[in-house]
Enzyme design. Sequence first.
Site, PDB file in Angstrom:
ATOM      1  N   LYS A  52     -18.838  -0.251 -43.806  1.00 60.66           N
ATOM      2  CA  LYS A  52     -18.505  -0.409 -42.381  1.00 60.66           C
ATOM      3  C   LYS A  52     -19.715  -0.024 -41.523  1.00 60.66           C
ATOM      4  O   LYS A  52     -20.068  -0.720 -40.568  1.00 60.66           O
ATOM      5  CB  LYS A  52     -17.284   0.452 -42.022  1.00 60.66           C
ATOM      6  CG  LYS A  52     -15.984  -0.139 -42.563  1.00 60.66           C
ATOM      7  CD  LYS A  52     -14.807   0.820 -42.477  1.00 60.66           C
ATOM      8  CE  LYS A  52     -13.597   0.237 -43.218  1.00 60.66           C
ATOM      9  NZ  LYS A  52     -12.452   1.149 -43.283  1.00 60.66           N
ATOM     10  N   GLN A  96     -10.766   7.206 -42.011  1.00 61.53           N
ATOM     11  CA  GLN A  96     -10.628   6.545 -43.314  1.00 61.53           C
ATOM     12  C   GLN A  96      -9.472   7.181 -44.103  1.00 61.53           C
ATOM     13  O   GLN A  96      -9.403   8.407 -44.243  1.00 61.53           O
ATOM     14  CB  GLN A  96     -11.951   6.673 -44.091  1.00 61.53           C
ATOM     15  CG  GLN A  96     -11.987   5.904 -45.396  1.00 61.53           C
ATOM     16  CD  GLN A  96     -11.879   4.387 -45.239  1.00 61.53           C
ATOM     17  OE1 GLN A  96     -12.456   3.809 -44.323  1.00 61.53           O
ATOM     18  NE2 GLN A  96     -11.125   3.748 -46.110  1.00 61.53           N
ATOM     19  N   ASP A 119      -8.469   0.485 -35.480  1.00 59.53           N
ATOM     20  CA  ASP A 119      -7.717   0.121 -36.683  1.00 59.53           C
ATOM     21  C   ASP A 119      -6.332  -0.426 -36.321  1.00 59.53           C
ATOM     22  O   ASP A 119      -5.640  -0.986 -37.171  1.00 59.53           O
ATOM     23  CB  ASP A 119      -7.546   1.350 -37.604  1.00 59.53           C
ATOM     24  CG  ASP A 119      -8.522   1.336 -38.773  1.00 59.53           C
ATOM     25  OD1 ASP A 119      -9.030   0.248 -39.108  1.00 59.53           O
ATOM     26  OD2 ASP A 119      -8.775   2.420 -39.346  1.00 59.53           O
TER      27      ASP A 119
END
Length: 295
Positions: A52, A96, A119
């Site tokens: 990422k 994460q 997200d």
Amino acid sequence: MTILDGKKVSNDIKDEITIEVKKMKENGEKVPHLAAVIVGNDGASLTYVGSKVRSCERVGFESTMVRLSNTTSEVELLDKIEELNNNDDIDGFIIQLPLPPQINTQKVLMAVHPDKDVDGFHPMNFGKMALDMSTFIPATPFGILELLDRYGVETKGKHTVVIGRSHIVGRPMSILMGRKGFPGNSTVTLTHSHTKNITQITSQADIIISALGVPNFLKAEMIKDDAVIIDVGITRVPDDSAARGYIITGDVDFDNVSKKASYITPVPGGVGPMTIAMLLKNTLLARERHRAYSK
Ligand code: NAP
């Protein structure tokens, strides 16, 4: 049979974002800034976060990786999130997953400010998605929609079967495929571990989106001819002959299923790269919104 080439499409998207960022720089504007928080040393999580961050560099975004130890307490993580929420330089950030057991994941995801929740996991954003309002769509389902869109795969009036009901993939996917519009307007069946006679259901599907994490679960005899197959699964299967000691395997028995399918995503190179591209797209959106309300 057509391969839905997520690697190629994600590179196209990254090129498009790079052009946008270049324009921002030329206009003297601040470029998008994504932060990623990782707690602990899980190998797969470190790999995902690493790619990422590299993708941010590739398109010209700023990025910050926040690494916290495996023993981080819930309070410490919540403090860090508060800091990121209040940091005006950061447009969006992700936590994460998975988190270590001492930390309540739901509590943590609720603490992320919805405007920085690239997200799309915050209940406010999830609710907006379900109500067809503009918001951050979780990156993996967003990537699947984009793949279907760019390949012009018809979804209207089709029977879509989603396997797996996780909050990050299966559940949002089932909502999005049933929404009005394209891609959408499907009749959706959401299946899970308590579903009985799953073959009876998958064999009637025009589109199957498999997100359960069981290698080679979907066999050729479970699908009908010309079905569209989207394989979300990523499982590390031990393999001594591989340099890393494992191979990445999807949920779909690709060799046999691909002979019957009309479209299919490979693993790797299908949904995985699209997820990262759509995270970047959400970060660009976060920057644009941030700029609009800071004016
Ligand atoms: P998850 O949270 O582990 O959920 C798995 C889902 O599959 C659950 O809803 C479970 O049902 C269902 N399931 C398990 N066994 C089943 C069976 N035999 N028949 C039908 N349903 C069954 O999974 P996830 O986080 O969504 O991840 C799924 C897979 O996608 C994993 O391999 C993950 O690594 C991968 N993934 C890939 C990406 C990407 O970018 N490509 C992104 C995210 C995840 P219950 O609800 O009843 O337990």
